[in-house]
Design an enzyme around this catalytic site. Structure first.
Site, PDB file in Angstrom:
ATOM      1  CD  GLU A  92     -76.450  46.123  35.092  1.00  0.00           C
ATOM      2  OE1 GLU A  92     -76.781  46.156  36.270  1.00  0.00           O
ATOM      3  OE2 GLU A  92     -77.074  45.531  34.212  1.00  0.00           O
ATOM      4  CG  HIS A 125     -80.478  44.096  31.924  1.00  0.00           C
ATOM      5  ND1 HIS A 125     -79.663  43.020  31.721  1.00  0.00           N
ATOM      6  CD2 HIS A 125     -80.297  44.485  33.211  1.00  0.00           C
ATOM      7  CE1 HIS A 125     -79.017  42.753  32.850  1.00  0.00           C
ATOM      8  NE2 HIS A 125     -79.383  43.631  33.769  1.00  0.00           N
TER       9      HIS A 125
HETATM   10  P1  PGA Z   1     -76.262  41.928  39.861  1.00  0.00           P
HETATM   11  O1  PGA Z   1     -77.179  42.210  38.592  1.00  0.00           O
HETATM   12  O2  PGA Z   1     -76.604  42.955  40.900  1.00  0.00           O
HETATM   13  O3  PGA Z   1     -76.637  40.543  40.256  1.00  0.00           O
HETATM   14  O4  PGA Z   1     -74.851  42.058  39.388  1.00  0.00           O
HETATM   15  C1  PGA Z   1     -77.320  43.484  38.130  1.00  0.00           C
HETATM   16  C2  PGA Z   1     -78.069  43.474  36.826  1.00  0.00           C
HETATM   17  O5  PGA Z   1     -77.678  42.738  35.910  1.00  0.00           O
HETATM   18  O6  PGA Z   1     -79.054  44.220  36.693  1.00  0.00           O
END
Ligand code: PGA
Length: 259
Positions: A170, A98
């Protein structure tokens, strides 16, 4: 439009005690049972709540997992938790890489490869995060960043190991932000990811690997992501902390799947 079973998960990050986990699941599981089988649902909880969360979700169809683990299975690594321990607690998924792990703990792509391998070795499905920063996006480097991340993280993987992984695209700039990436932009990145995997591991692995979108997902946008051909599901941060709001996202995914 018929589509594959969407995958929807919540990442609680460093939130919820064991008691709060119980309260959440008490509100969530009964309602979620309507969607089990049509939507694949899992929750990444803090390590401290994992064993109890696995116990409370047993036989519900909702799976649980961890947000991080170390790459060795056992040994003198003070303060670490291994994928073997995650599995022992009943964790079925294990997030790797992450962007907050990069930001606050300075983890590298090599670390993520070792952690992904450790997950696979312990029958934990790695949820491997990739994505570009805002600076890289502005410099039009998204494709080269994706290529590099895949190259390093998946080095030495076999096609069947790749197939067993779940990827989370992401973009850093869309996580914890006001708005998600545009679904068409996310689709483009997902296509690049699959294409890179195709070149390295073949068509079968590229088709079978699950690629999810993460970053500011809300119920109103879920459908726009899930109708994209290369997006298999979504990962949810803030909107997964409240059981009702997470259920609304699952409900939206179910309505797309049912169309
Ligand atoms: P968010 O977080 O949906 O609050 O933007 C996503 C993440 O960082 O996994």
């Amino acid at each position: 439009m018929a589509m594959k079973t969407p995958i929807i998960f919540a990442n609680w990050k460093m939130n919820k005690t064991i008691g709060e986990t119980k309260d959440y699941l008490d509100q969530f599981l009964d309602q979620a049972s309507k969607y089990v089988g049509k939507v694949e649902i899992f929750i990444l909880v803090p390590h401290t709540a994992l064993a109890m969360a696995a116990f409370w979700t047993e036989n519900s169809g909702v799976k649980v997992g961890s947000q991080n683990h170390f790459w060795e299975d056992f040994g003198p690594y003070t303060g670490e938790v291994s994928a073997a321990m995650v599995r022992d607690c009943g964790g079925r998924y294990g997030m790797v890489g992450h962007y907050e792990r990069r930001l606050y703990f300075h983890e590298s792509l090599d670390d993520f490869r070792r952690k992904a391998k450790a997950a696979l070795r312990n029958q934990v499905i790695p949820v491997i995060c990739i994505g570009e920063s805002i600076e890289e996006r502005q410099a039009a480097e998204t494709e080269s960043v994706i290529r590099k991340q895949i190259g390093v993280i998946f080095e030495g993987f076999t096609p069947s190991e790749v197939e067993a992984c779940c990827l989370l695209y992401e973009p850093y700039w869309a996580a914890g932000a006001e708005k998600p990436a545009a679904p068409s932009e996310a689709q483009k990145a997902h296509w690049m990811i699959r294409n890179e995997l195709r070149k390295r591991f073949g068509e079968g692995a590229a088709q079978k690997v699950k690629v999810l979108y993460g970053g500011s997902v809300r119920k109103d946008y879920v459908m726009d992501f899930l109708i994209q051909s290369d997006i298999d599901g979504v990962g949810v941060g803030r909107a997964g902390l409240d059981p009702d709001s997470f259920l609304r996202i699952i409900e939206a995914a179910d309505s797309v799947a049912a169309d």
